[in-house]
Design an enzyme around this catalytic site. Structure first.
Site, short mmCIF file in Angstrom:
data_model
loop_
_atom_site.label_atom_id
_atom_site.label_comp_id
_atom_site.label_asym_id
_atom_site.label_seq_id
_atom_site.Cartn_x
_atom_site.Cartn_y
_atom_site.Cartn_z
N SER A 1 0.83 -1.21 0.00
CA SER A 1 0.00 0.00 0.00
C SER A 1 0.86 1.26 0.00
O SER A 1 0.43 2.31 -0.43
CB SER A 1 -0.93 0.01 1.22
OG SER A 1 -0.17 -0.04 2.41
N SER B 1 8.33 4.20 18.00
CA SER B 1 8.81 5.51 17.54
C SER B 1 9.03 6.42 18.73
O SER B 1 8.33 6.30 19.77
CB SER B 1 7.72 6.10 16.64
OG SER B 1 7.95 7.48 16.45
N TYR C 1 -1.70 8.76 14.95
CA TYR C 1 -0.57 7.90 14.60
C TYR C 1 0.22 7.55 15.86
O TYR C 1 0.51 6.38 16.14
CB TYR C 1 0.35 8.60 13.57
CG TYR C 1 1.69 7.92 13.44
CD1 TYR C 1 1.80 6.67 12.84
CD2 TYR C 1 2.87 8.51 13.96
CE1 TYR C 1 3.03 6.02 12.75
CE2 TYR C 1 4.09 7.87 13.86
CZ TYR C 1 4.17 6.63 13.25
OH TYR C 1 5.38 5.99 13.17
N LYS D 1 1.01 3.80 18.02
CA LYS D 1 2.29 3.24 18.52
C LYS D 1 2.22 2.99 20.02
O LYS D 1 2.65 1.95 20.52
CB LYS D 1 3.44 4.23 18.22
CG LYS D 1 3.78 4.34 16.74
CD LYS D 1 4.31 3.03 16.17
CE LYS D 1 4.53 3.10 14.68
NZ LYS D 1 4.60 1.79 14.04
N ARG E 1 5.36 24.76 12.56
CA ARG E 1 4.35 23.75 12.23
C ARG E 1 3.69 23.32 13.53
O ARG E 1 4.40 22.93 14.48
CB ARG E 1 5.05 22.56 11.55
CG ARG E 1 4.14 21.41 11.17
CD ARG E 1 4.87 20.36 10.35
NE ARG E 1 5.83 19.58 11.11
CZ ARG E 1 6.56 18.57 10.63
NH1 ARG E 1 6.45 18.22 9.36
NH2 ARG E 1 7.42 17.92 11.40
P1 NAD Z 1 6.89 2.49 4.87
O1 NAD Z 1 5.52 3.04 4.59
O2 NAD Z 1 7.94 2.70 3.86
O3 NAD Z 1 6.78 0.92 5.17
C1 NAD Z 1 5.64 0.36 5.77
C2 NAD Z 1 5.25 -0.85 4.93
O4 NAD Z 1 4.10 -1.47 5.51
C3 NAD Z 1 4.87 -0.48 3.49
O5 NAD Z 1 5.61 -1.29 2.60
C4 NAD Z 1 3.38 -0.77 3.41
O6 NAD Z 1 2.99 -1.19 2.11
C5 NAD Z 1 3.21 -1.85 4.47
N1 NAD Z 1 1.87 -1.94 5.07
C6 NAD Z 1 1.14 -0.94 5.63
N2 NAD Z 1 -0.03 -1.41 6.10
C7 NAD Z 1 -0.03 -2.76 5.84
C8 NAD Z 1 -0.98 -3.79 6.07
N3 NAD Z 1 -2.15 -3.57 6.67
N4 NAD Z 1 -0.66 -5.04 5.67
C9 NAD Z 1 0.53 -5.31 5.07
N5 NAD Z 1 1.45 -4.35 4.80
C10 NAD Z 1 1.17 -3.10 5.19
O7 NAD Z 1 7.33 3.05 6.29
P2 NAD Z 1 8.76 3.02 7.01
O8 NAD Z 1 9.28 4.38 7.06
O9 NAD Z 1 9.59 1.94 6.46
O10 NAD Z 1 8.29 2.65 8.49
C11 NAD Z 1 8.26 1.32 8.97
C12 NAD Z 1 7.72 1.31 10.38
O11 NAD Z 1 8.54 2.14 11.20
C13 NAD Z 1 6.29 1.86 10.52
O12 NAD Z 1 5.62 1.09 11.47
C14 NAD Z 1 6.51 3.26 11.01
O13 NAD Z 1 5.41 3.74 11.76
C15 NAD Z 1 7.74 3.08 11.90
N6 NAD Z 1 8.49 4.33 12.07
C16 NAD Z 1 8.92 5.01 10.98
C17 NAD Z 1 9.59 6.21 11.13
C18 NAD Z 1 10.05 7.01 9.92
O14 NAD Z 1 10.34 8.19 10.08
N7 NAD Z 1 10.15 6.44 8.73
C19 NAD Z 1 9.86 6.70 12.41
C20 NAD Z 1 9.42 5.96 13.52
C21 NAD Z 1 8.74 4.77 13.33
N1 UDP Z 2 10.73 20.55 8.96
C1 UDP Z 2 10.87 21.74 8.28
N2 UDP Z 2 10.40 21.81 6.99
C2 UDP Z 2 9.81 20.76 6.37
C3 UDP Z 2 9.69 19.53 7.08
C4 UDP Z 2 10.15 19.47 8.38
O1 UDP Z 2 11.40 22.71 8.80
O2 UDP Z 2 9.38 20.88 5.20
C5 UDP Z 2 11.24 20.47 10.34
C6 UDP Z 2 10.18 20.12 11.37
O3 UDP Z 2 9.58 21.28 11.86
C7 UDP Z 2 10.99 19.38 12.43
C8 UDP Z 2 12.15 18.73 11.66
O4 UDP Z 2 12.18 19.40 10.39
O5 UDP Z 2 11.55 20.31 13.32
C9 UDP Z 2 11.94 17.25 11.41
O6 UDP Z 2 10.65 17.07 10.85
P1 UDP Z 2 10.14 15.65 10.38
O7 UDP Z 2 8.71 15.81 9.95
O8 UDP Z 2 11.10 15.09 9.39
O9 UDP Z 2 10.26 14.73 11.68
P2 UDP Z 2 9.49 14.85 13.11
O10 UDP Z 2 8.96 16.22 13.26
O11 UDP Z 2 8.44 13.83 13.03
O12 UDP Z 2 10.52 14.54 14.11
#
Ligand code: NAD
Ligand code: UDP
Length: 336
Positions: A34, A124, A148, A152, A291
């Site tokens: 997705s 997260s 969101y 978590k 923001r």
């Molecule tokens: P991503 O969207 O690239 O990967 C998530 C994957 O899950 C996707 O491939 C999507 O297709 C799949 N997916 C979603 N819902 C599904 C479902 N119901 N069934 C099967 N597959 C499903 O995201 P990511 O950045 O790789 O993040 C991975 C995990 O890490 C997530 O749980 C996210 O919340 C967590 N996380 C990400 C970040 C970040 O900044 N990227 C930070 C903290 C935590």
């Molecule tokens: N940020 C920004 N401009 C953007 C996107 C993000 O200045 O277009 C800033 C945002 O305010 C934050 C930092 O960059 O202070 C990281 O943002 P991000 O959304 O990547 O991560 P999170 O806020 O979830 O930690």
């Protein structure tokens, strides 16, 4: 180990597949695609020589989840699958609770039914809400600022209850700080659909000319240059953290949260300047309003990961910017 990786075609999942294969594990990806492309797994094959098998299915489809576990015995599950856009979660909370919470319940229930009790969960730093003090250790107060974040936090709560009720569970909650960067090959990286919400993909899309300029959200925070501070962690370091968690999970019964961060904070402007240094060209940016919902500063106390997993980050902000740019410049349209 045989590992089922939910969400393994996504950004962090695909990097973790690479590290898992490199470490000798066998991975099967369960993903409904997705928010990802199967091309990421072709690229994993290019890097490692092994193409992880893909079960293209939704975790909400209990029959498909059951079939995956009926088919073979897994030693562990890494659970990445979920939706992750904060703004979208505010607009469509029902979708987030259904996709993230209900699907997780299905997964945990089928794991239990099939005798699989080792789980690494993608949590997260968002579970720390709006922190009073930094660095953030795992025992800091928890709260959620949006649906969101609540998914978590509630999945963490669910897992704490599940493990308290049954001592067979070994659960590691990995609390990621800000994952950024890409594999050094430039073959896999972050591929957000539409206009990115997060800072690093926004920066790289400005640099590649897809977006006009970056707006820095606020320069009147109580920080060294007025812009927000975050703990940016290279996605390959993060991926390696999962392998360290798998290596340690046998001796870690119960449910334990572990931060994955560098322990260092960078301001938005510091990241912009590091990126300019890595690319050798200026990055168009302007200062805009704050923001809503942003905390002034968030960075990890990363000592527990080192103590319990023997893991710490190896890559710094220069490698992060170099690799993010390498990925974006080689793949201006992501996997498309
Ligand atoms: P991503 O969207 O690239 O990967 C998530 C994957 O899950 C996707 O491939 C999507 O297709 C799949 N997916 C979603 N819902 C599904 C479902 N119901 N069934 C099967 N597959 C499903 O995201 P990511 O950045 O790789 O993040 C991975 C995990 O890490 C997530 O749980 C996210 O919340 C967590 N996380 C990400 C970040 C970040 O900044 N990227 C930070 C903290 C935590
Ligand atoms: N940020 C920004 N401009 C953007 C996107 C993000 O200045 O277009 C800033 C945002 O305010 C934050 C930092 O960059 O202070 C990281 O943002 P991000 O959304 O990547 O991560 P999170 O806020 O979830 O930690």
């Amino acid at each position: 180990m045989k590992i089922l990786v939910t969400g393994g075609a996504g950004y962090i999942g695909s990097h973790t597949c690479v590290e898992a294969i490199k470490a000798g594990h066998e991975v099967v990806v369960f993903d409904n695609l997705s928010n990802s492309s199967p091309e990421s797994l072709n690229r994993v094959e290019k890097i490692t020589g092994v193409r992880p098998r893909l079960i293209e299915a939704d975790l909400l489809d209990r029959a498909a989840v059951k079939a995956a576990f009926d088919e073979q015995k897994y030693d562990a599950v890494i659970h990445f699958a979920g939706l992750k856009a904060v703004g979208e979660s505010v607009a469509k909370p029902w979708m987030y609770y259904n996709n993230n919470l209900v699907s997780s319940l299905v997964l945990f229930d089928e794991m239990r039914a099939h005798g699989v009790f080792d789980l690494v969960f993608s949590s997260s730093a968002t579970v720390y809400g709006d922190p009073d003090k930094v660095p953030l250790a795992e025992d800091a107060p928890l709260s959620a600022l949006n649906p969101y974040g609540r998914t978590k936090l509630w999945i963490e709560d669910m897992l704490r209850d599940i493990s308290a009720a049954d001592p067979r569970w070994h659960i590691i909650l990995l609390r990621y700080f800000n994952p950024v960067g890409a594999h050094e090959s430039g073959l896999i990286g972050e591929d957000p659909g539409g206009i990115p919400n997060n800072l690093m993909p926004y920066i790289t899309q400005v640099a590649v000319g897809k977006l006009k300029e970056l707006t820095v959200f606020g320069n009147d925070y109580p920080t060294r240059d007025g812009t927000c501070i975050r703990d940016y962690i290279h996605v390959c370091d993060l991926a390696e953290g999962h392998i360290s968690a798998l290596n340690a999970i046998d001796k870690m019964p119960g449910c334990i949260p572990i931060n994955l961060g560098t322990g260092d904070g960078f301001t938005v402007l510091e990241l912009v300047h590091a990126f300019e240094k890595a690319t050798g060209k200026p990055l168009p940016h302007k200062i805009g309003p704050r923001r809503p919902g942003d905390s002034p500063a968030s960075y990890a106390d990363a000592s527990r990961a080192e103590k319990l997993l023997g893991w710490k980050t190896k890559r710094g902000v220069n490698e992060i910017c170099r690799d993010a740019w390498n990925w974006q410049s080689k793949n201006p349209n992501g996997y498309k």
